[in-house]
Structures are given as structure tokens and as C-alpha cells.
Motif scaffolding. Structure first.
Motif: not given
Ligand code: SAH
Length: 466
Positions: A301, A305, A312-313, A342-343
Motif C-alpha cells: 500500500i 500510494l 484508490e488503494v 485514496r487509502v
């Protein structure tokens, strides 16, 4: 000994703010071994150059050394190359004089400190043990264009041949903090010497200044060894921690086991290579929304990033404790809003259908399947291939055949005490083929790590596509 740093970023005079040194005012700093002077040979909006001139005092060096008498070679203590070449003295000077810039910060221009800018660094004399090719192997993977001019041992006696001294220019588009960190670590590595005792705290220094680049550097082993003055136990510790990213917390059983596995594999820094390969495949396939199943402490991850193409993770894991560590390591609480959006980390199990896992471009399952009980594999298979059903699945697992190459691993044991099974290449490929047939995917296999002619690579990666 002279180091110059130039930029053509406009206005180039911002270099003064980045280095926290006023271009109009030459300054000198007293160091334990001599004087450092900072001045600007040129300072215009188009191009600005800062110079760090180091005057090493050989007499001060000898005075500082208690046990210098009585061993012969006295002349050598006074007459040596140290005052004239870049060495660990230069690294100390960099950290004393440009400490804030070295740590990547700037009071007045924080946004510039965080940004790659066109820089060129020139070292008037750099001793390179290992020659020009080693010099290039150190700096070129970091994105620099290297220009090196080798000096003769004695210009008046050409027959004596070349010396190990070079004038070196490095040009690249880098953050200033990274450039200074690269110089800080790699100058003493090229010199293969240090003027002070190297102890445990030197490992911390190496890891701190190597953050973000050393773990993936192809010469990381040589770098660690030389930086730590060939003290094997220190180099081993540094490399192990680079491979495992962090030291284990002793009270956590699971983490100790992870560390055992990391040490076993550290020679190859397999972890890094695995992440790199997975990243590359995801990038090539244009996956933007990725779910990492069994995300563990969030290494993948973290890497994803860093690339904005991954919009999107989402990470999922069954272990609460592990997710807490991931949350911490990723610094999710401290992220700016844009980044945090995004996470996401989810608590869940791969044995149960989960609506939250559907609709992604790709799913990654990195070193997880071998932790699942064989009788429950059928449930996992349906959750992944039937229910989650992303367009792309990247799944890795150890190649059991490679275990014979880990000399410290007793025959017949697994790499990790928590592994329920480890597959040979044929077993893994047969399993993958069955998945394709049942669920309508195609698969290709990629080796990760050194691909041994006889036993294959240490990690096997299957890339499934619908
Ligand atoms: N992918 C990570 C972690 C691998 S370790 C990495 O490459 O670093 C295996 C992980 O799988 C552990 O974090 C473990 O908690 C998780 N795991 C094991 N069984 C699971 C299950 N049934 N569902 C989800 N995660 C599971």
C-alpha cells in the motif's frame, strides 16, 4: 576539498532558502577537524551555485587521536590525502552545515524542498575504490547523469598510471534532500573509509539517510558493507531491516516470525523485488483502483500510494493488530485529506464474501495463500475468483523448490513457521490452471528474485486476467 551545488530552477537564487545560507554572505563553520566555508560563486535568477569548501587540518586530526604514537607510520598521519579529497569528513560537514536541507526541510520554501529540481553537484576530488564503474553503479540507478574525469597518479610521471581519484559531476532532477542524502551516504562508501569508530548508531544513520532509496538500490549490499566499515554483524542487521522495512517488535510472535522470514530472504531483498514486480505489472496493466488482500503491515500500500496513478488503494487483513501497525506505518492519521481519500484499511477475512471488495481494477494477494489452511482453500478460491472477481489478480507465493538455496533453512522446513504449505512451481501452476478453467481467467507466471536455472526463482507470481 570543494563541493559545488548548482541549480537552474528559476529563480535559482531560491537555492539560498533551500540551503538556509544567504548567497550574499560567505560564512565559515568550525568543525572538530577543521573549517567549512560556504559561499556562492554565482547567484543569478538563471543559475545559482553554492560551494562548500572544506579545510581539513591534519594536525588537528592527529591531536584528536589518543593512541596515535609509537606505532610507526607517523609521517602518514600528517601527510595523507584526507585534506584534499571528499570523505567521511565531507559527510559530517554536510550534516553540520546543511542539516535542515539534508533532512528534506526548508523553513521558507517547503514546497521547493519537496519537489525534484534540476541540480548538478560537483566534487573536485573523489576517491573511488572500485573505479569508475562502481561510481556509476552507485549513482546511475538513482537517476543521475554521471561525468567522471580520472586523475593520473602523477602528471609528471605518466608511466605510474591512474590514481583512484576522480572529479565527478552528478546531474539530475532530484529533491535537494535526496541529493544531499545520496552524497552523505555514498561519498564514504566510494572512499571505503571512515574517520571515526563505526558502532550501532551508524546503522540507524544509514537507514535514516537511506530512507526511500537504499532498500531498492541494486548495490545496497556493497553500500551497507562499506558504509559500516565491513563490520558484518552491523551490515547484516542493516540489510535485514532494509528487507523487512522495520525491526520486529519482540513481544509480537507473528512479527518475530515475519522477521525470521525477512532475514532468511534478506540476501536477495526479496521483499523489495516482489513489491517492485507487482507494482510494475499493475502499472503496465493500467490498474488504478487496487485492493490488497491480506495486506499485512501495508508495505505494498505504501509503495502504491507513492504513484498518483493509483487513485484508490484498499488494504484488507484478518489481523486487527497488523492493521493497527499498517495504520501507523502509513501515517494515515497524519495524511493530508487528498491523500487520505485514496487509502482505506478494512478488517475482514478471505474466507467470507465481502461486498466491500468488489468493483476494483485489480486485487493483489501477496504471500498470503500459504498462510491459509488447505481445507479452507476452496472458500478462499470462490471469494476471490467468483465473488470479488476483479479484472486482474496478482498472487504470489514461495517456490518450495528454491528452499534448498537458503543454506540456513533446515531441509524440509518452510520459510515461515506460519506457512501451512509451500508449493513447487508445478503445484502452483496446476492450481492456477484449475482456477482459470473453473472461473474463466487466463494466467501467466513471472519469477521474482534470482531465477536459478535448476530450482527457479524464490517467489512465484501468477498474473490472472479475465
Ligand atoms: N501481503 C503482506 C503480508 C503477508 S503475511 C506482505 O506481503 O507483506 C500474510 C498476511 O495474511 C498476514 O497479515 C495475515 O494476517 C493475513 N491473513 C491470513 N489469513 C487471512 C485471512 N483468512 N483473511 C485475510 N487475511 C489473512
Amino acid at each position: 576539498m570543494l563541493l559545488t551545488l548548482s541549480t537552474t530552477h528559476t529563480p535559482a537564487t531560491d537555492l539560498g532558502y533551500l540551503l538556509h545560507k544567504n548567497p550574499d554572505r560567505p560564512q565559515s563553520f568550525e568543525l572538530p577537524f577543521g573549517l567549512a566555508h560556504v559561499f556562492y560563486p554565482e547567484a543569478s535568477a538563471g543559475r545559482t551555485t553554492a560551494a562548500l569548501l572544506l579545510e581539513v587540518d591534519p594536525v588537528a586530526l592527529v591531536r584528536g587521536r589518543p593512541s596515535s604514537g609509537g606505532q610507526g607510520g607517523t609521517l602518514d598521519q600528517y601527510v595523507n590525502d584526507r585534506p584534499y579529497v571528499a570523505s567521511s569528513f565531507m559527510s559530517v560537514a554536510l550534516s553540520r552545515v546543511f542539516g535542515t536541507a539534508l533532512s528534506g526541510r526548508s523553513k521558507d520554501r517547503p514546497e521547493l524542498a519537496a519537489q525534484p529540481l534540476p541540480f548538478s553537484a560537483r566534487l573536485s576530488v573523489l576517491p573511488c575504490r572500485g573505479g569508475e564503474s562502481f561510481l556509476r553503479r552507485l549513482f546511475e540507478p538513482l537517476g543521475y547523469t554521471v561525468t567522471a574525469t580520472r586523475h593520473a597518479l602523477d602528471e609528471t610521471v605518466p608511466a605510474w598510471g591512474d590514481s583512484r581519484y576522480f572529479t565527478v559531476t552528478l546531474e539530475g532532477h532530484v529533491r535537494l534532500g535526496d541529493l544531499l542524502s545520496h552524497l552523505y551516504v555514498l561519498i564514504p562508501v566510494l572512499d571505503d573509509d571512515k574517520h571515526y569508530w563505526v558502532g550501532d548508531e551508524e546503522v540507524e544513520k544509514l537507514l535514516r539517510h537511506g530512507e526511500g532509496w537504499l532498500a531498492a538500490h541494486p548495490e545496497r549490499e556493497q553500500i551497507a558493507r562499506r558504509y559500516l566499515r565491513h563490520r558484518h554483524s552491523l551490515a547484516r542487521e542493516a540489510l535485514g531491516r532494509l528487507a523487512g522495512d522495520e525491526a520486529p517488535e519482540p513481544e509480537e510472535r507473528q512479527e518475530t516470525r515475519n522477521a525470521e522470514e525477512a532475514v532468511l530472504e534478506s540476501r536477495l531483498s526479496l521483499n523489495e523485488q516482489r513489491l517492485q514486480t507487482v507494482m510494475t505489472v499493475l502499472q503496465e496493466q493500467g490498474a488504478a483502483r487496487v485492493v490488497d488482500l491480506g495486506c499485512g503491515e501495508g508495505r505494498l500500500i505504501k509503495a502504491l500510494l507513492k504513484d498518483r496513478r493509483f487513485t484508490e488503494v484498499v488494504g484488507m487483513d484478518v489481523s486487527h493488530r497488523t492493521l493497527e501497525i499498517a495504520q501507523d506505518r502509513l501515517g494515515i492519521d497524519k495524511m493530508p485529506d487528498m491523500q487520505r481519500q485514496r487509502v482505506k484499511l478494512l478488517h475482514g477475512s478471505l474466507f467470507y464474501r465481502d461486498q466491500r471488495l468488489t468493483g476494483f481494477d485489480a486485487a493483489t494477494v501477496i504471500e498470503v495463500i500459504e498462510h491459509l489452511d488447505l481445507p479452507r482453500l476452496a472458500a478462499f478460491e470462490r471469494v476471490l475468483f467468483e465473488h470479488t472477481r476483479p479484472g486482474l489478480i496478482l498472487l504470489t507465493t514461495p517456490n518450495a523448490e528454491y528452499n534448498v538455496r537458503f543454506t540456513s533453512l533446515p531441509a524440509g522446513t518452510f520459510r515461515h513457521r506460519d506457512h501451512r504449505f509451500e508449493w513447487t512451481r508445478a503445484e502452483f501452476e496446476a492450481w492456477a490452471a484449475r482456477m482459470c478453467e473453473r472461473f474463466g481467467y487466463t494466467v501467466r507466471f513471472l519469477p521474482v528474485g534470482e531465477n536459478d536455472a535448476e530450482v527457479g526463482a524464490p517467489t512465484q507470481l501468477a498474473v490472472f486476467a479475465r
